[in-house]
Design an enzyme around this catalytic site. Structure first.
Site, PDB file in Angstrom:
ATOM      1  N   GLU A  19     -10.471  -6.125   2.458  1.00 59.11           N
ATOM      2  CA  GLU A  19      -9.163  -6.683   2.138  1.00 59.11           C
ATOM      3  C   GLU A  19      -8.213  -6.663   3.337  1.00 59.11           C
ATOM      4  O   GLU A  19      -7.544  -7.648   3.611  1.00 59.11           O
ATOM      5  CB  GLU A  19      -8.546  -5.891   0.971  1.00 59.11           C
ATOM      6  N   ASP A  68      -3.077   2.451   1.392  1.00 59.95           N
ATOM      7  CA  ASP A  68      -3.945   1.491   0.723  1.00 59.95           C
ATOM      8  C   ASP A  68      -4.996   0.879   1.654  1.00 59.95           C
ATOM      9  O   ASP A  68      -4.836  -0.275   2.071  1.00 59.95           O
ATOM     10  CB  ASP A  68      -3.088   0.373   0.103  1.00 59.95           C
ATOM     11  N   GLU A 121       0.987  -0.439 -10.337  1.00 59.02           N
ATOM     12  CA  GLU A 121       1.123  -1.880 -10.106  1.00 59.02           C
ATOM     13  C   GLU A 121       1.167  -2.666 -11.418  1.00 59.02           C
ATOM     14  O   GLU A 121       0.501  -3.676 -11.584  1.00 59.02           O
ATOM     15  CB  GLU A 121      -0.015  -2.380  -9.210  1.00 59.02           C
TER      16      GLU A 121
HETATM   17  C1  BDP Z   1      -4.687  -3.036  -3.506  1.00 56.85           C
HETATM   18  C2  BDP Z   1      -5.074  -4.445  -3.829  1.00 56.85           C
HETATM   19  C3  BDP Z   1      -4.941  -4.790  -5.275  1.00 56.85           C
HETATM   20  C4  BDP Z   1      -5.634  -3.729  -6.122  1.00 56.85           C
HETATM   21  C5  BDP Z   1      -5.056  -2.378  -5.786  1.00 56.85           C
HETATM   22  C6  BDP Z   1      -5.780  -1.234  -6.490  1.00 56.85           C
HETATM   23  O1  BDP Z   1      -4.272  -5.315  -3.046  1.00 56.85           O
HETATM   24  O2  BDP Z   1      -5.509  -6.059  -5.463  1.00 56.85           O
HETATM   25  O3  BDP Z   1      -5.506  -3.995  -7.462  1.00 56.85           O
HETATM   26  O4  BDP Z   1      -5.205  -2.119  -4.426  1.00 56.85           O
HETATM   27  O5  BDP Z   1      -6.547  -0.559  -5.823  1.00 56.85           O
HETATM   28  O6  BDP Z   1      -5.302  -2.730  -2.301  1.00 56.85           O
HETATM   29  O7  BDP Z   1      -5.579  -1.010  -7.665  1.00 56.85           O
END
Ligand code: BDP
Length: 720
Positions: free
Chosen positions: A413, A385, A311
């Site tokens: 989340e 996720d 990401e």
């Molecule tokens: C996702 C989240 C994000 C996190 C990412 C992670 O939306 O904010 O940074 O995972 O785990 O679930 O790195």
């Protein structure tokens, strides 16, 4: 006369209101409430077994144990716990064989040795012909853990005669991950701002830090990563390290180690180097020196957690190196200090033209066996996720030569954030109990991460924290149960969700069965209920864009396809679901043959994963005899209706809970019901545009049309 009567009434009303306010409770004390046990007989019984405290050591950890006992006993039993210098009947004896001659004289070595450095023993015994309860361990922190366990017995009103309890953690590193930023915002945090008040540190030690450490110690959590995985290199500068030291010093007596996230590009950002290439000698030296500096402030520093090449985060791949090159370079920098690197496997790339669910496996599996001894690869419970339901991550069945660490998300989340009551132990258990079949039947994920299956020496489990500076810590009072159950399962993954809920409810609310039975059921059912009104039958990733709040199955055409919903549900006029069998992405091939066989056929695939692995026609017949479309509708309606029942159930226990906490939960359940109906109506109407079929008879019609739901776009959702 009239005046006197009036004043009597006034005094009466005043007393009642005082009583009510004194009953009010903001939830700050978590499960460590220590209110007077009302039953006088029980109190008497416990008093007879806690007549004094014989403890000879005075280390900070033993002092913490003593203070906890003193506070708890005087609260629960309404009498002070006096120190004893000699054995008297009913005395508590605390310590290790090293610091307590009495305990040494009991010759407990054979019982203590197997308990390692953190386990404990609680024994009812006789010393000099006097009845005594001994709480002992090989280390002071073991004694502290034993103390909390003993207090739990009192709080949950158990029998404390004939105790012979021995307990040791099954997993070594039991760690909270705080996604807390230095400006005190919390990524995916729904309980206010960060509890770390960086501005006032190092000089101001908030009582909260100590209460946080106490709470963690009470459930055996022994590590905390203070900073967000989307890391800021500034945390590694001197200005911040002195603050980190202040926190580490505050936590140390409670056995809680501090860890930090390492931004891979830190050598460039704060070190002024030209590169962060892990094989560059200057970079290696930079990290080695940086690590030495960190250890100069925090001699028992735990190590680094790293999110790299994920990401948008920098990582070794920026320099043509792989994850092992990056992890090993950091691991080498801290190995001689006993530090560990937790290297995350949460990687996926929208430029890779493959199912996102497969990418972590594709990248990490070939690296099995190439990590240093002090590296753990930290893997999320499922391959996408933290969805309301995911199958276990295939890496758990694929890396026999690399210690894998579990990453659960405690913060909700994707689980209704802090307005929904969802008890997560059943979710955690579902993953822990899942069978990877990697060494034949019974090769559960729990056995992979506790090291017993592949004989890993290093073991770990992480939970992404739901803690913030809200008075009640977690936003929703029942979010506390998720912090609690994470700690309990990290200590012992074989505990049942039911047992953990029972303990938590007794300590947090009351021991009355008329309260416990309905509310325990409510908790145990809550996760399945949420799955039904959000993502039934294996649907996933259909929430609102970016903030992830509320439904958003229509999300499409964003900068990355793998951040849209249509990528995951693949609804068409013919059917719905992600084909992950050999006719589709074949993500199934990443699991063992036994699983491939079972999950590969829609007839034998567990229904909860049906649309995770299969794209099926709307008229496909499911087990209930309904069509797929009918079943999807049925689940959404059932989920929303169950929240209505939760709300009613809560109403029935009003007499057992103080007004403040009662109303807090009541109002949140009202919100949850609205949100569940929002999810239901939005999803059913949206999927109906593909199925072209009516909402089955008997189910109420949504109050709004689809356009209305699509236009809902809340702007300032917390945690975003
Ligand atoms: C996702 C989240 C994000 C996190 C990412 C992670 O939306 O904010 O940074 O995972 O785990 O679930 O790195």
């Amino acid at each position: 006369m009239k005046f006197r009567f009036l004043s009597v009434i006034l005094v009466f009303l005043f007393t009642i209101s005082l009583r009510l306010t004194s009953f009010a409770d903001d939830g700050y004390r978590l499960w460590q409430r220590y209110d007077l046990i009302k039953d006088a007989q029980k109190r008497q019984y416990y008093q007879e077994n806690t007549t004094g405290l014989l403890m000879e050591g005075n280390s900070p950890t033993l002092t913490a144990a003593r203070q906890e006992l003193e506070m708890a006993i005087s609260g629960l039993l309404g009498k002070p716990l006096r120190s004893s210098t000699a054995i008297a009947s009913g005395v508590l004896v605390l310590g290790t064989p090293q610091n307590s001659p009495v305990i040494k004289s009991l010759n407990l070595a054979s019982k203590l040795v197997p308990l390692g450095s953190e386990g404990f023993l609680i024994l009812s015994t006789t010393v000099n012909n006097k009845k005594a309860t001994v709480i002992t361990a090989n280390s002071d922190v073991g004694v502290l853990y034993g103390t909390f366990h003993f207090l739990k017995l009192l709080q949950t009103q158990q029998d404390i005669n004939n105790l012979a309890i021995s307990s040791a953690p099954k997993i070594k590193n039991r760690i909270l991950n705080h996604w807390d930023n230095l400006d005190r915002t919390v990524e995916r945090g729904y309980a206010g701002f960060s509890i770390w008040d960086w501005h006032r540190l190092p000089d101001y030690i908030d009582q909260r830090y100590l209460d946080y450490a106490r709470a963690n110690a009470s459930i055996g959590i022994n590590g905390t990563v203070l900073t967000n995985v989307n890391a800021n290199a500034l945390i590694l500068t001197k200005d911040y390290l002195i603050k980190v030291k202040a926190l580490a010093d505050a936590f140390r007596p409670y056995g809680l180690k501090v860890y930090l996230t390492a931004r891979f590009s830190a050598p460039i950002e704060i070190g002024k180097l030209k590169t962060a290439d892990p094989l560059d000698p200057e970079v290696k030296t930079w990290w080695k020196n940086k690590a030495a500096e960190v250890y100069s402030y925090v001699p028992d520093f735990g190590g680094f957690l790293v999110k790299a090449n994920s990401e948008g985060q920098p990582g070794p791949q920026n320099y043509g190196r792989n994850h092992a090159d990056g992890a090993n370079m950091l691991a080498d920098a801290i190995a001689d200090k006993g530090g560990i690197v937790m290297w995350r496997a949460f990687v996926y790339d929208n430029k890779v033209p493959d199912d996102r669910a497969k990418q972590a496996f594709t990248e990490f599996k070939p690296l099995d066996g190439s990590f240093r001894k002090n590296v753990l690869v930290q893997v999320k419970n499922g391959p996408i996720d933290f969805q309301p339901r995911e199958p276990f991550h295939p890496l758990f069945g694929a890396m026999p030569k690399t210690p894998l660490m579990m990453e659960f998300q405690i913060t909700q989340e994707y689980l209704g954030q802090a307005t929904n009551l969802v008890y997560q132990a059943p979710l955690y258990k579902e993953t822990l109990d899942a069978d990877t079949y990697v060494k034949g039947a019974g090769s559960t994920v729990a056995k992979v991460i506790d090291g017993s299956l592949h004989h890993y020496q290093l073991t770990g489990i992480a939970g992404v924290s739901n803690i913030g500076n809200d008075r009640n810590w977690t936003g929703h009072l029942f979010g506390q149960a998720n912090w609690y159950c994470f700690g309990r399962l990290a200590w012992d993954p074989t505990l049942s969700s039911e047992k953990i809920a029972d303990e938590w409810l007794r300590m947090t609310f009351t021991n009355e069965t008329a309260f416990l039975n309905p509310i325990k059921n409510l908790m145990l059912q809550s996760r399945e209920t949420l799955v039904n009104y959000m993502t039934p039958l294996g649907l996933h990733h259909i929430m609102g864009y970016s903030h992830h709040y509320g439904p958003g199955p229509w999300i499409k055409d964003k900068q990355r396809a793998d951040w849209t919903s249509v990528y995951y549900h693949k609804a068409t006029a013919e059917g719905i679901g992600f084909d992950r069998t050999p006719t589709g992405s074949n993500a199934l091939a990443q699991y063992s043959p036994a699983i491939q066989q079972k999950f590969g056929n829609p007839q034998t695939c567990p229904e909860e994963f049906l649309l995770w692995f299969h794209h099926l026609k709307w008229d496909y017949k499911v087990k209930s005899g309904r069509t797929l479309w009918g079943e999807i509708c049925q689940r959404y309606y059932q989920g929303a209706a169950e929240v209505g029942k939760m709300r009613q159930t809560w109403q029935t226990i009003q007499a057992f809970v103080d007004a403040e906490r009662f109303n807090h939960v009541k109002m949140l359940l009202n919100i949850q019901e609205k949100e569940a109906r929002w999810w239901r109506d939005a999803c059913v109407l949206y999927f109906q545009t593909f199925s072209g079929r009516p909402i089955p008879a008997g189910l109420e019609k949504p109050t709004q049309n689809l356009d209305y739901y699509v236009s809902q776009d809340p702007k300032f959702v917390p945690g975003n």
